[in-house]
Design a protein around this motif. Structure first.
Motif, short mmCIF file in Angstrom:
data_model
loop_
_atom_site.label_atom_id
_atom_site.label_comp_id
_atom_site.label_asym_id
_atom_site.label_seq_id
_atom_site.Cartn_x
_atom_site.Cartn_y
_atom_site.Cartn_z
N GLN A 57 9.58 3.94 -0.10
CA GLN A 57 8.15 3.78 -0.38
C GLN A 57 7.37 3.97 0.90
O GLN A 57 7.58 3.24 1.88
N LEU A 58 6.45 4.93 0.89
CA LEU A 58 5.73 5.31 2.11
C LEU A 58 4.26 4.91 2.04
O LEU A 58 3.63 4.99 0.98
N PRO A 87 0.82 -1.23 0.00
CA PRO A 87 0.00 0.00 0.00
C PRO A 87 0.85 1.27 0.00
O PRO A 87 0.94 1.99 0.99
N VAL A 88 1.49 1.54 -1.14
CA VAL A 88 2.39 2.68 -1.26
C VAL A 88 1.62 3.88 -1.79
O VAL A 88 0.94 3.80 -2.82
N ALA A 100 9.18 14.37 -2.97
CA ALA A 100 8.07 13.46 -2.67
C ALA A 100 7.25 13.27 -3.93
O ALA A 100 6.68 14.23 -4.47
N LYS A 101 7.22 12.03 -4.44
CA LYS A 101 6.51 11.72 -5.67
C LYS A 101 5.28 10.89 -5.33
O LYS A 101 5.41 9.72 -4.92
N ASN A 102 4.11 11.47 -5.47
CA ASN A 102 2.88 10.76 -5.14
C ASN A 102 2.59 9.65 -6.14
O ASN A 102 2.86 9.77 -7.33
N VAL A 103 2.04 8.56 -5.62
CA VAL A 103 1.66 7.42 -6.45
C VAL A 103 0.20 7.58 -6.85
O VAL A 103 -0.67 7.80 -6.00
N ASP A 104 -0.08 7.49 -8.13
CA ASP A 104 -1.46 7.66 -8.61
C ASP A 104 -2.33 6.49 -8.15
O ASP A 104 -1.88 5.36 -8.09
#
Length: 400
Positions: free
Chosen positions: A371-372, A322-323, A396-400
């Motif tokens: 991975q957060l 769940p990233v 910080a690169k958000n995951v779609d």
């Protein structure tokens, strides 16, 4: 580290484990109760086909790796191992040739009625008139369900018999089918409708459990041949029995559901009495060649685990954790940098789902991709970036 081998294993390969410095215990005939006690001190457990339930896994207080010396892991409680952070690895493909050879043997035995021929000869009966009746295999459509390494090995042998091959597999692309020289079906049902022979080479999962049910057998041609050298649980055996009785299907089975757990015991099932059955005793991978290759792979897995902490062929790594964000930290390659970053994430109650750190030439700088499980606030990112003696840049690169 302590290694427990709890099933039959090529004894000439045991020395390879000891050469790795492992305290190796070889106890191939343990009962479930004995295994539960014996695993208490083991770091690594190696089994073949025996059950490894949750109670055994929970008893292994030091257990870090379970190796299935074979392909399928349905006999191991993988969920229980995952809950305790224990790697479960297998040895896929090492038995492919052995299983493929048996598959073709079952097919030939059905078509030429070899077991019946032999039984009459042993009864001192000569019946050439009866056994001269056979369909033959050339030109018959051979359908394969599951195109892993075993499925591909079967396809090569079927084509050698001049049988057109069609296949279904989740991973089979049109391009790959063309490379293999086979036809590709969109669904299992389509394959069943087209094939004269249906051969199953699937792992047993929640999705494949009883995949071959009454509907699938009804789609097959009358008198078709059904081969299963994978797992008994992928077949609704009662539905197969009905199809053999009512539609003349013939079956070559190396696996059954249920089947005995032991090496030698009484076995009674209605399917065993049907004249259209040719069966073997779950021996698909049981050749000296296959067992030697599987043992070598088990040794390789253990060696890699001991040196890197990673387990090749691991089957219980979460493919989609769940990233929600990738935190990319370019930093100086020195002691305490990542510890400081992780401490700030801990204080913000953000879980780390995975992390990779790459060091650049000269070992002066590195980049960590973390991975957060939650998105960090702009303030937290700024706080990490403010550690100028440690951090070069943070994104910080958000995951779609």
């Amino acid at each position: 580290m302590r290694l427990l081998i709890a099933e039959k294993f090529p004894e000439d390969k045991l020395a390879a484990f000891r050469e790795l410095g492992l305290q190796t215990t070889y106890q191939p005939d343990l009962t479930l109760e004995q295994l539960t006690r014996a695993v208490a001190d083991a770091d690594i457990l190696v089994v073949r086909g025996r059950e490894v339930p949750a109670e055994v896994i929970d008893a292994g207080k030091h257990l870090a790796l379970i190796i299935r010396a074979g392909a399928g892991v349905n006999t191991i409680d993988v969920a229980a191992a995952s809950r305790r952070g224990i790697f479960v690895a297998n040895c896929p493909g090492k038995n492919a040739v052995a299983v493929a050879e048996l598959t073709m043997g079952l097919l030939l035995a059905i078509d030429r009625r070899i077991p019946q021929n032999t039984a009459d000869l042993r009864a001192h009966q000569w019946n050439k008139k009866e056994y001269s009746k056979a369909d033959g295999l050339k030109g018959k459509v051979f359908g394969i369900v599951g195109m892993g390494q075993i499925g591909e090995a079967v396809a090569r042998r079927a084509r050698a018999f001049e049988m057109p091959v069609i296949a279904w597999s989740r991973s089979l692309t049109p391009l790959r089918a063309e490379e293999l020289g086979i036809g590709r079906c969109e669904t299992v049902r389509e394959l069943c409708q087209k094939a004269d022979v249906v051969s199953v080479h699937l792992a047993q999962t929640a999705e494949t459990k009883k995949l071959f049910n009454a509907e699938m057998f009804a789609a097959m041609k009358p008198g078709a041949i059904f081969l299963n050298t994978s797992r008994g649980g992928v077949v609704d055996q009662k539905a197969l029995i009905d199809a053999m009785k009512t539609r003349g299907l013939r079956a070559g089975l190396d696996v059954f559901d249920p089947e005995p757990a032991g090496g030698k015991e009484a076995f009674a099932d209605e399917i065993l009495d049907l004249p259209g059955l040719v069966g073997t005793h779950h021996i698909g991978a049981s050749t000296e060649q296959a067992q030697s290759a599987i043992a070598d792979e088990a040794v390789r897995i253990v060696k890699c685990f001991m040196t890197t902490g990673e387990a090749p062929n691991c089957v219980n790594i979460e493919p989609n954790p769940p990233v929600k964000c990738h935190l990319v930290v370019r930093h100086y390659d020195k002691v305490g940098v990542l510890a400081a970053v992780l401490d700030k994430l801990r204080r913000a109650n953000i879980n780390v789902e995975g992390m990779n750190n790459t060091v650049f030439q000269g070992a002066k700088a590195a980049v960590a991709t973390i991975q957060l499980g939650d998105k960090p606030t702009a303030e937290l990112v700024a706080e990490i970036a403010a550690m100028h003696d440690m951090v070069i840049k943070v994104e910080a690169k958000n995951v779609d």
